[in-house]
Design an enzyme around this catalytic site. Structure first.
Site, mmCIF file in Angstrom:
data_model
loop_
_atom_site.group_PDB
_atom_site.id
_atom_site.type_symbol
_atom_site.label_atom_id
_atom_site.label_comp_id
_atom_site.label_asym_id
_atom_site.label_seq_id
_atom_site.Cartn_x
_atom_site.Cartn_y
_atom_site.Cartn_z
ATOM 1 N N ARG A 36 -17.899 -24.845 -29.534
ATOM 2 C CA ARG A 36 -19.107 -24.225 -30.087
ATOM 3 C C ARG A 36 -18.988 -23.868 -31.567
ATOM 4 O O ARG A 36 -19.842 -23.190 -32.117
ATOM 5 C CB ARG A 36 -19.497 -22.999 -29.264
ATOM 6 C CG ARG A 36 -19.699 -23.391 -27.805
ATOM 7 C CD ARG A 36 -20.465 -22.383 -26.993
ATOM 8 N NE ARG A 36 -20.508 -22.814 -25.599
ATOM 9 C CZ ARG A 36 -21.484 -23.581 -25.094
ATOM 10 N NH1 ARG A 36 -22.472 -23.969 -25.837
ATOM 11 N NH2 ARG A 36 -21.444 -23.931 -23.817
ATOM 12 N N HIS A 65 -14.328 -33.988 -23.400
ATOM 13 C CA HIS A 65 -15.746 -33.928 -23.774
ATOM 14 C C HIS A 65 -15.805 -33.346 -25.178
ATOM 15 O O HIS A 65 -15.135 -32.374 -25.474
ATOM 16 C CB HIS A 65 -16.528 -33.055 -22.790
ATOM 17 C CG HIS A 65 -18.015 -33.218 -22.900
ATOM 18 N ND1 HIS A 65 -18.722 -32.869 -24.031
ATOM 19 C CD2 HIS A 65 -18.924 -33.716 -22.026
ATOM 20 C CE1 HIS A 65 -20.005 -33.140 -23.847
ATOM 21 N NE2 HIS A 65 -20.159 -33.669 -22.635
ATOM 22 N N TYR A 68 -20.360 -29.670 -28.658
ATOM 23 C CA TYR A 68 -21.817 -29.818 -28.553
ATOM 24 C C TYR A 68 -22.491 -29.874 -29.919
ATOM 25 O O TYR A 68 -23.659 -30.219 -30.022
ATOM 26 C CB TYR A 68 -22.411 -28.651 -27.760
ATOM 27 C CG TYR A 68 -21.965 -28.634 -26.326
ATOM 28 C CD1 TYR A 68 -22.223 -29.721 -25.499
ATOM 29 C CD2 TYR A 68 -21.273 -27.545 -25.797
ATOM 30 C CE1 TYR A 68 -21.811 -29.718 -24.175
ATOM 31 C CE2 TYR A 68 -20.862 -27.538 -24.474
ATOM 32 C CZ TYR A 68 -21.126 -28.622 -23.673
ATOM 33 O OH TYR A 68 -20.723 -28.629 -22.367
ATOM 34 N N HIS A 105 -22.213 -36.897 -26.527
ATOM 35 C CA HIS A 105 -23.658 -37.147 -26.475
ATOM 36 C C HIS A 105 -24.043 -37.876 -27.756
ATOM 37 O O HIS A 105 -23.619 -37.470 -28.835
ATOM 38 C CB HIS A 105 -24.425 -35.828 -26.379
ATOM 39 C CG HIS A 105 -24.096 -35.038 -25.138
ATOM 40 N ND1 HIS A 105 -24.829 -33.966 -24.721
ATOM 41 C CD2 HIS A 105 -23.114 -35.183 -24.223
ATOM 42 C CE1 HIS A 105 -24.316 -33.482 -23.605
ATOM 43 N NE2 HIS A 105 -23.265 -34.188 -23.281
ATOM 44 N N GLU A 139 -22.402 -40.770 -23.445
ATOM 45 C CA GLU A 139 -22.976 -40.197 -22.224
ATOM 46 C C GLU A 139 -24.479 -40.450 -22.149
ATOM 47 O O GLU A 139 -25.194 -40.317 -23.148
ATOM 48 C CB GLU A 139 -22.705 -38.679 -22.185
ATOM 49 C CG GLU A 139 -23.297 -38.014 -20.950
ATOM 50 C CD GLU A 139 -22.853 -36.576 -20.771
ATOM 51 O OE1 GLU A 139 -21.944 -36.126 -21.497
ATOM 52 O OE2 GLU A 139 -23.428 -35.895 -19.907
ATOM 53 N N ASP A 175 -24.246 -39.416 -16.330
ATOM 54 C CA ASP A 175 -24.488 -38.068 -15.800
ATOM 55 C C ASP A 175 -25.653 -38.128 -14.806
ATOM 56 O O ASP A 175 -26.762 -38.534 -15.168
ATOM 57 C CB ASP A 175 -24.808 -37.113 -16.961
ATOM 58 C CG ASP A 175 -24.914 -35.669 -16.511
ATOM 59 O OD1 ASP A 175 -25.683 -35.402 -15.561
ATOM 60 O OD2 ASP A 175 -24.253 -34.811 -17.123
ATOM 61 N N HIS A 178 -28.724 -36.039 -15.746
ATOM 62 C CA HIS A 178 -29.433 -36.624 -16.884
ATOM 63 C C HIS A 178 -30.213 -37.870 -16.457
ATOM 64 O O HIS A 178 -31.346 -38.088 -16.903
ATOM 65 C CB HIS A 178 -28.448 -36.988 -18.003
ATOM 66 C CG HIS A 178 -27.678 -35.805 -18.517
ATOM 67 N ND1 HIS A 178 -26.674 -35.917 -19.444
ATOM 68 C CD2 HIS A 178 -27.765 -34.481 -18.219
ATOM 69 C CE1 HIS A 178 -26.179 -34.708 -19.698
ATOM 70 N NE2 HIS A 178 -26.819 -33.828 -18.966
ATOM 71 N N HIS A 212 -20.577 -37.731 -14.621
ATOM 72 C CA HIS A 212 -20.781 -36.292 -14.520
ATOM 73 C C HIS A 212 -21.622 -36.089 -13.275
ATOM 74 O O HIS A 212 -22.682 -36.699 -13.138
ATOM 75 C CB HIS A 212 -21.511 -35.752 -15.750
ATOM 76 C CG HIS A 212 -20.625 -35.660 -16.946
ATOM 77 N ND1 HIS A 212 -21.102 -35.462 -18.217
ATOM 78 C CD2 HIS A 212 -19.273 -35.727 -17.045
ATOM 79 C CE1 HIS A 212 -20.068 -35.409 -19.058
ATOM 80 N NE2 HIS A 212 -18.949 -35.584 -18.368
ATOM 81 N N ASP A 225 -32.664 -30.936 -19.432
ATOM 82 C CA ASP A 225 -31.299 -30.963 -18.925
ATOM 83 C C ASP A 225 -30.889 -29.592 -18.395
ATOM 84 O O ASP A 225 -30.487 -28.732 -19.160
ATOM 85 C CB ASP A 225 -30.378 -31.401 -20.092
ATOM 86 C CG ASP A 225 -28.920 -31.438 -19.682
ATOM 87 O OD1 ASP A 225 -28.637 -31.402 -18.468
ATOM 88 O OD2 ASP A 225 -28.063 -31.501 -20.579
ATOM 89 N N HIS A 227 -28.437 -28.224 -15.271
ATOM 90 C CA HIS A 227 -27.568 -28.560 -14.146
ATOM 91 C C HIS A 227 -27.740 -27.558 -13.003
ATOM 92 O O HIS A 227 -27.961 -26.378 -13.241
ATOM 93 C CB HIS A 227 -26.099 -28.542 -14.578
ATOM 94 C CG HIS A 227 -25.790 -29.527 -15.662
ATOM 95 N ND1 HIS A 227 -24.536 -29.680 -16.200
ATOM 96 C CD2 HIS A 227 -26.580 -30.425 -16.299
ATOM 97 C CE1 HIS A 227 -24.573 -30.621 -17.136
ATOM 98 N NE2 HIS A 227 -25.800 -31.078 -17.218
ATOM 99 N N GLU A 257 -20.072 -30.351 -13.625
ATOM 100 C CA GLU A 257 -20.271 -29.576 -14.865
ATOM 101 C C GLU A 257 -21.233 -28.415 -14.650
ATOM 102 O O GLU A 257 -22.003 -28.071 -15.545
ATOM 103 C CB GLU A 257 -20.866 -30.476 -15.955
ATOM 104 C CG GLU A 257 -19.920 -31.457 -16.578
ATOM 105 C CD GLU A 257 -20.617 -32.236 -17.675
ATOM 106 O OE1 GLU A 257 -21.767 -32.657 -17.442
ATOM 107 O OE2 GLU A 257 -20.028 -32.390 -18.738
#
Ligand SMILES: [Zn+2]
Ligand SMILES: [Zn+2]
Length: 275
Positions: A36, A65, A68, A105, A139, A175, A178, A212, A225, A227, A257
């Site tokens: 982050r 991964h 972000y 991503h 992804e 994913d 997604h 994912h 998105d 989850h 995830e």
């Protein structure tokens, strides 16, 4: 399918293996740095050694991964440059840790065609900057806002824009949440087969290196998105039952995830495997 989750790295990347063991996972996904923030501490050689020791001891396959913050397609030059550098830095961390794939991503851009080219350029630069074997895995996304990579054609366009030698170090992570949010319906037998037939035709199933495994809080085609725990969302258990029993994906790692309850979600998935 190998079943695992995205494990935390508090205390160092090597600590993730013990968390995966506690969750009963066959494999694990991790961040190799703070996901982050832009600032990242370099990997300490001792921590690299501990990580490799844990990888040998547990024999659990690992995927990384990316942060972000990375947007390799950013229209803003500075943000794009920062993103491309961060992608290369993360690929380098994978190489040093012996992690075979970095999932990321593709990012967002108002003009999709231009954005896809920028993603490809960032990937090519990272691959050329970091010699080795580690692959960049694009992804599939939910297609929220101007996010790229929600149609299989977009994933294929990114890979095709990368020249041959570098392209061999690219692949795809699928994913489930997604896919569903992007409008690929895995809840029916027919929809499941059509989706993977299309993925095979457009991208090639041999390029799929990871999954994912997430249920979706939101409905089919919503392009949002969110989850949900496996079987408790709009997708239900059927898509996951098909996936964990699909012989084409028997050797592929799949990572839960959700925000929490990894152990429970892995147990639910394992309960779907036919013996
Ligand atoms: Zn994901
Ligand atoms: Zn997601």
């Amino acid at each position: 399918m190998l079943l695992g989750a995205h494990e935390g790295i508090a205390g160092g990347v090597s600590t993730a293996f013990a968390r995966a063991e506690a969750d009963g996972a066959d494999c694990l996904q991790i961040f190799t740095r703070n996901a982050r923030g832009w600032a990242a501490k370099p990997l300490e050689p001792d921590e690299v050694k501990r990580f490799q020791g844990e990888a040998r001891r547990t024999r659990k396959p690992v995927a990384a991964h990316s942060s972000y913050l990375i947007n390799s397609a950013a229209a803003d030059r500075d943000l794009r440059k920062k993103s491309w550098d961060a992608l290369a830095d993360e690929l380098d961390r994978c190489e040093r840790l012996g992690i075979p794939g970095l999932i990321f991503h593709p990012g967002s851009h108002e003009n999709a065609a231009q954005g896809l080219e920028l993603v490809a350029e960032g990937m090519q630069r990272a691959i050329e900057k970091v010699p080795g074997k580690a692959k960049l895995l694009v992804e599939t996304t939910a297609g929220q806002g101007s996010s790229l990579g929600w149609r299989f054609e977009e994933i294929a366009a990114i890979r095709q824009a990368i020249p041959g030698a570098a392209r061999r170090r690219t692949g795809v992570c699928v994913d489930t949440c997604h896919l569903f949010a992007a409008g690929y319906d895995l809840t029916t037998e027919e929809g499941y087969h059509r989706t993977f037939q299309e993925l095979d035709r457009v991208v090639g199933l041999s390029n799929v290196r990871a999954f994912h495994l997430n249920d979706s809080k939101k409905p089919l085609g919503c392009r949002v998105d969110r989850h949900e725990h496996i079987g408790q969302g709009a997708m239900g258990l059927d898509p996951f039952r098909r996936l964990v029993n699909d012989p084409r994906f028997a050797e592929i790692p799949g990572f839960v995830e959700t925000e929490s309850r990894f152990k429970e979600n892995i147990e639910v998935l394992r309960g779907l495997v036919r013996r």
